[in-house]
Write an enzyme that holds these catalytic residues in place. Structure first.
Site, short mmCIF file in Angstrom:
data_model
loop_
_atom_site.label_atom_id
_atom_site.label_comp_id
_atom_site.label_asym_id
_atom_site.label_seq_id
_atom_site.Cartn_x
_atom_site.Cartn_y
_atom_site.Cartn_z
N ASP A 183 -10.19 2.33 2.19
CA ASP A 183 -10.32 1.55 3.44
C ASP A 183 -11.11 2.31 4.51
O ASP A 183 -11.98 1.74 5.17
CB ASP A 183 -8.94 1.21 4.01
N LYS A 222 0.81 -1.23 0.00
CA LYS A 222 0.00 0.00 0.00
C LYS A 222 0.84 1.28 0.00
O LYS A 222 0.47 2.26 -0.64
CB LYS A 222 -0.96 0.00 1.19
#
Ligand code: ATR
Length: 302
Positions: A116, A79
Site C-alpha cells: 500500500d 490486513k
C-alpha cells in the site's frame, strides 16, 4: 502454468491461482485490475474475489494455499490477521503490522508484504509528479491505513510529517514508533490550528460514513495538494473538501489502488505491468457512470 494428466490421458493446462479476500468484497476492482495486468504481460493466471469474514480468515487461507493458491491479497478487515498469519514478513510488513499481500515461497512458507505504502508513493510521485522531498505532509488518521504509509513517506525525506487523529493518543503513539525514520509527530485535530501543509493525506475511514474530520480553515498551504486514500465513482467528501479549499490538486486513491496491485503483481510474477493504461480504463469507466448517480459508499483500495 502447470499441467494435469486426466484419467483419459488428456493433458489440461491450469493457471496459477490468485485471489483477494475481504468483507465486503463484491465491488472490489482487484480481479479486474489483475486480469488486465495478466493480459498486458501475457501471464496465465486466475484472480478471484472471495467474501471472507475475519472469523473465517485463517481457515479460508489454509484452504486457499493447500489447494495450490500462489498468492493472496487481503483487504478490510483482514490486513492485521494476514500479518499475523504469515510465518515470514518483509521489513515493510514488519513495520506496518498489517499486510495486503501473501505469497507462497519455494519452501512452502508464506511471506507477507505491504504494498500500500509504495503504491501511494508511486501514484503521488510518478503518476502525479508530486515531490515529497522537503514537503510539509499531514496524515489524517492513525489506524492501519496510516501505519502502512508512514515509512515509505519518510523515506522520501519530507520536511516534516504530522499524524493527526480523533483519538490523540493513537497518533502520538504511532508517530513515536517511527521516530528513528524521520521527523514525525502526532497530535489531535485541534492542534492543527495555525499550521499549514503542502500535502494532506486522508487515511481516516471518515469517507466511508460520508464525512470529513474537523479541520481548520487555513490548513492547506498555497498550491497545496489533497489526497484521499479512499476512492469512489463520485468525489469523496475529502476530495470535495480539497476542491473547496482551493487545492492545486485534489485526488482520490484510485491510482494507489492500481499501483499497490501492480507491486503485488510484480512480487508474484516478476514483471511490472503498465499501470497508466489501467488507471485510464478505470477513470474512463467512472466518468461514464451517471453524473446523477448518488454514491455515498466510498471504497478503500481493494
Ligand atoms: P483503517 O485500517 O482503514 O485505517 P482503522 O484502523 O479502524 O481503519 O482506523 C480508522 C481511522 O479513521 C482511525 O484513525 C479513526 O480515528 P480513531 O482512532 O479516533 O477511531 C479514523 N476515523 C474514523 N471515522 C472518523 C471520523 N468520522 N472522523 C475522524 N476520524 C475518523
Amino acid at each position: 502454468m502447470g499441467s494435469l494428466e486426466s484419467k483419459k490421458g488428456i493433458t489440461m493446462t491450469i493457471s496459477d491461482r490468485y485471489a483477494v479476500f475481504g468483507q465486503p468484497i463484491k465491488h472490489s476492482k482487484s480481479p479486474r485490475i489483475h486480469r488486465i495486468f495478466a493480459e498486458q504481460t501475457g501471464q496465465s493466471l486466475s484472480y478471484d474475489a472471495q467474501e471472507v469474514p475475519a472469523k473465517q480468515f485463517s481457515a479460508a487461507t489454509d484452504v486457499f494455499f493447500a489447494e495450490g493458491g500462489k498468492g493472496l491479497n487481503c483487504t478490510v478487515p483482514l490486513k492485521e490477521l494476514a500479518w499475523a498469519y504469515a510465518g515470514k514478513k518483509t521489513a515493510r510488513a514488519e513495520l506496518s503490522k498489517a499486510v495486503n499481500t501473501l505469497t507462497v515461497q519455494p519452501d512452502g512458507s508464506i511471506l507477507s508484504d505491504n504494498t500500500d505504502g509504495c503504491g501511494l508513493v508511486s501514484d503521488l510521485m510518478i503518476n502525479h509528479g508530486i515531490s515529497l522531498a522537503g514537503a510539509r505532509i499531514l496524515i489524517l488518521g492513525a489506524g492501519g491505513a496510516s501505519r502502512g504509509i508512514i515509512a515509505p513517506i519518510l523515506e522520501q525525506s519530507p520536511q516534516s510529517l504530522v499524524i493527526a487523529n480523533r483519538t490523540i493518543d493513537k497518533a502520538v503513539n504511532l508517530a513515536s514508533e517511527f521516530h528513528d525514520k524521520g521527523r514525525v509527530s502526532g497530535c489531535g485535530f485541534a492542534a492543527l490550528n495555525k499550521q499549514q501543509f503542502d500535502l494532506i493525506l486522508n487515511a481516516t475511514s471518515a469517507s466511508l460514513s460520508d464525512s470529513v474530520p474537523p479541520l481548520p480553515e487555513h490548513l492547506l498551504a498555497e498550491n497545496g495538494i489533497c489526497y484521499d486514500l479512499a476512492y469512489g465513482n463520485q468525489p469523496t467528501p475529502f476530495v470535495r473538501w480539497g476542491i473547496e479549499h482551493h487545492a492545486a490538486k485534489s485526488l482520490d486513491g484510485l491510482g494507489m489502488l492500481v499501483e499497490q496491485a501492480a507491486e503485488a503483481f510484480f512480487i508474484w510474477r516478476g514483471v511490472r505491468p503498465d499501470t497508466q493504461a489501467v488507471i485510464e480504463v478505470l477513470n474512463a469507466e467512472r466518468k461514464a457512470s451517471s453524473p446523477f448517480e448518488t454514491i455515498t459508499t466510498n471504497k478503500k483500495y481493494v
